[in-house]
Write a protein that holds these residues in place. Structure first.
Motif, PDB file in Angstrom:
ATOM      1  N   GLN A  90       9.011  -3.331   5.940  1.00  0.00           N
ATOM      2  CA  GLN A  90       7.444  -2.983   5.880  1.00  0.00           C
ATOM      3  C   GLN A  90       6.801  -3.285   4.327  1.00  0.00           C
ATOM      4  N   ALA A  91       7.406  -2.035   3.602  1.00  0.00           N
ATOM      5  CA  ALA A  91       6.957  -2.381   2.349  1.00  0.00           C
ATOM      6  C   ALA A  91       7.121  -3.674   1.564  1.00  0.00           C
ATOM      7  N   LEU A  92       8.252  -4.409   1.805  1.00  0.00           N
ATOM      8  CA  LEU A  92       8.188  -5.941   1.090  1.00  0.00           C
ATOM      9  C   LEU A  92       7.210  -6.708   1.592  1.00  0.00           C
ATOM     10  N   PHE A  93       6.843  -6.647   3.208  1.00  0.00           N
ATOM     11  CA  PHE A  93       5.923  -7.465   3.788  1.00  0.00           C
ATOM     12  C   PHE A  93       4.594  -7.292   3.230  1.00  0.00           C
ATOM     13  N   GLU A  94       4.096  -5.914   3.149  1.00  0.00           N
ATOM     14  CA  GLU A  94       2.800  -5.550   2.864  1.00  0.00           C
ATOM     15  C   GLU A  94       2.575  -5.998   1.274  1.00  0.00           C
ATOM     16  N   LEU A  95       3.645  -5.535   0.370  1.00  0.00           N
ATOM     17  CA  LEU A  95       3.503  -6.101  -1.012  1.00  0.00           C
ATOM     18  C   LEU A  95       3.487  -7.401  -1.255  1.00  0.00           C
ATOM     19  N   SER A  96       4.294  -8.400  -0.423  1.00  0.00           N
ATOM     20  CA  SER A  96       4.160  -9.834  -0.758  1.00  0.00           C
ATOM     21  C   SER A  96       3.076 -10.468   0.198  1.00  0.00           C
ATOM     22  N   SER A  97       2.390  -9.684   0.872  1.00  0.00           N
ATOM     23  CA  SER A  97       1.211 -10.440   1.499  1.00  0.00           C
ATOM     24  C   SER A  97       0.035  -9.480   1.344  1.00  0.00           C
ATOM     25  N   PRO A  98      -0.371  -9.344   0.169  1.00  0.00           N
ATOM     26  CA  PRO A  98      -1.624  -8.462   0.005  1.00  0.00           C
ATOM     27  C   PRO A  98      -2.821  -8.916   0.618  1.00  0.00           C
ATOM     28  N   GLU A  99      -2.791 -10.174   0.805  1.00  0.00           N
ATOM     29  CA  GLU A  99      -4.225 -10.651   1.660  1.00  0.00           C
ATOM     30  C   GLU A  99      -4.345 -10.188   3.027  1.00  0.00           C
ATOM     31  N   LEU A 100      -3.268  -9.866   3.597  1.00  0.00           N
ATOM     32  CA  LEU A 100      -3.245  -9.078   5.011  1.00  0.00           C
ATOM     33  C   LEU A 100      -3.463  -7.766   4.918  1.00  0.00           C
ATOM     34  N   PHE A 101      -3.412  -6.980   3.850  1.00  0.00           N
ATOM     35  CA  PHE A 101      -3.256  -5.355   4.026  1.00  0.00           C
ATOM     36  C   PHE A 101      -4.141  -4.893   2.599  1.00  0.00           C
ATOM     37  N   GLY A 102      -4.829  -5.697   2.187  1.00  0.00           N
ATOM     38  CA  GLY A 102      -5.856  -5.229   1.043  1.00  0.00           C
ATOM     39  C   GLY A 102      -5.544  -5.434  -0.172  1.00  0.00           C
ATOM     40  N   SER A 103      -6.113  -4.667  -1.292  1.00  0.00           N
ATOM     41  CA  SER A 103      -5.624  -5.012  -2.608  1.00  0.00           C
ATOM     42  C   SER A 103      -4.422  -4.709  -3.013  1.00  0.00           C
ATOM     43  N   ILE A 104      -4.037  -5.247  -3.935  1.00  0.00           N
ATOM     44  CA  ILE A 104      -2.390  -4.992  -4.564  1.00  0.00           C
ATOM     45  C   ILE A 104      -2.388  -3.515  -5.090  1.00  0.00           C
ATOM     46  N   ASP A 105      -3.532  -3.187  -5.820  1.00  0.00           N
ATOM     47  CA  ASP A 105      -3.752  -1.573  -6.234  1.00  0.00           C
ATOM     48  C   ASP A 105      -3.385  -0.564  -5.112  1.00  0.00           C
ATOM     49  N   GLN A 106      -4.439  -0.962  -3.899  1.00  0.00           N
ATOM     50  CA  GLN A 106      -4.275  -0.070  -2.847  1.00  0.00           C
ATOM     51  C   GLN A 106      -2.751   0.091  -2.198  1.00  0.00           C
ATOM     52  N   ILE A 107      -2.345  -1.262  -1.906  1.00  0.00           N
ATOM     53  CA  ILE A 107      -0.873  -1.325  -1.259  1.00  0.00           C
ATOM     54  C   ILE A 107      -0.115  -0.693  -2.227  1.00  0.00           C
ATOM     55  N   SER A 108       0.054  -0.755  -3.579  1.00  0.00           N
ATOM     56  CA  SER A 108       1.152  -0.171  -4.457  1.00  0.00           C
ATOM     57  C   SER A 108       0.848   1.193  -4.447  1.00  0.00           C
ATOM     58  N   SER A 109      -0.192   1.823  -4.334  1.00  0.00           N
ATOM     59  CA  SER A 109      -0.430   3.260  -4.425  1.00  0.00           C
ATOM     60  C   SER A 109       0.104   3.913  -3.229  1.00  0.00           C
ATOM     61  N   VAL A 110      -0.264   3.218  -2.214  1.00  0.00           N
ATOM     62  CA  VAL A 110       0.291   3.857  -0.807  1.00  0.00           C
ATOM     63  C   VAL A 110       1.564   3.834  -0.655  1.00  0.00           C
ATOM     64  N   TRP A 111       2.230   2.660  -1.156  1.00  0.00           N
ATOM     65  CA  TRP A 111       3.926   2.488  -1.130  1.00  0.00           C
ATOM     66  C   TRP A 111       4.383   3.594  -2.289  1.00  0.00           C
ATOM     67  N   GLN A 112       3.801   3.776  -3.380  1.00  0.00           N
ATOM     68  CA  GLN A 112       4.501   4.579  -4.341  1.00  0.00           C
ATOM     69  C   GLN A 112       4.436   6.091  -3.610  1.00  0.00           C
ATOM     70  N   ALA A 113       3.557   6.493  -3.056  1.00  0.00           N
ATOM     71  CA  ALA A 113       3.289   7.757  -2.307  1.00  0.00           C
ATOM     72  C   ALA A 113       4.545   7.737  -1.299  1.00  0.00           C
ATOM     73  N   LYS A 114       4.652   6.700  -0.407  1.00  0.00           N
ATOM     74  CA  LYS A 114       5.547   6.606   0.568  1.00  0.00           C
ATOM     75  C   LYS A 114       7.114   6.796   0.173  1.00  0.00           C
ATOM     76  N   LEU A 115       7.310   6.159  -0.626  1.00  0.00           N
ATOM     77  CA  LEU A 115       8.648   6.018  -1.316  1.00  0.00           C
ATOM     78  C   LEU A 115       9.173   7.120  -1.999  1.00  0.00           C
ATOM     79  N   ARG A 116       8.334   8.130  -2.579  1.00  0.00           N
ATOM     80  CA  ARG A 116       8.783   9.055  -3.348  1.00  0.00           C
ATOM     81  C   ARG A 116       9.415  10.025  -2.207  1.00  0.00           C
TER      82      ARG A 116
END
Length: 116
Positions: A90-116
């Motif tokens: 799911q992380a790879l899908f969202e990070l590779s398709s930011p046009e579907l999930f929001g800005s890369i800034d937002q996606i990255s911040s969310v995944w940084q928190a989830k992956l810790r």
């Protein structure tokens, strides 16, 4: 004949762990066939967290992070850790398709928190 090639494993690790600049890692991997019957590297949470952190620290650009995620997601020679397979996919899908999930800034911040 074994498909295991130590040089290819190093090339895959250079990509997954961002040991070298992304263009250099991609150029190195281009010397090997796309298909592989062997997974040379098992992607884990730490690898993804490192990639996202590199972006958030300004070391990677947004387009580089997207390209990195697309490349990692599509390679036969990279396996996903069984324990975290769904999360990593799911992380790879969202990070590779930011046009579907929001800005890369937002996606990255969310995944940084989830992956810790």
């Amino acid at each position: 004949m074994s498909d295991l090639k130590p040089q290819r494993r190093v090339a895959v690790l250079n990509l997954v762990e961002l040991r070298t600049p992304l263009p250099a890692a991609l150029k190195e991997l281009a010397t090997y066939p796309w298909d592989s019957v062997v997974a040379y590297v098992e992607l884990n949470r730490g690898h993804l967290l490192h990639g996202v952190s590199q972006y958030l620290a300004g070391i990677l650009t947004g387009s580089e992070l997207v390209l990195w995620a697309e490349t990692v997601q599509g390679r036969d020679d990279i396996a996903l850790n069984d324990e975290d397979r769904d999360l990593l996919a799911q992380a790879l899908f969202e990070l590779s398709s930011p046009e579907l999930f929001g800005s890369i800034d937002q996606i990255s911040s969310v995944w940084q928190a989830k992956l810790r």
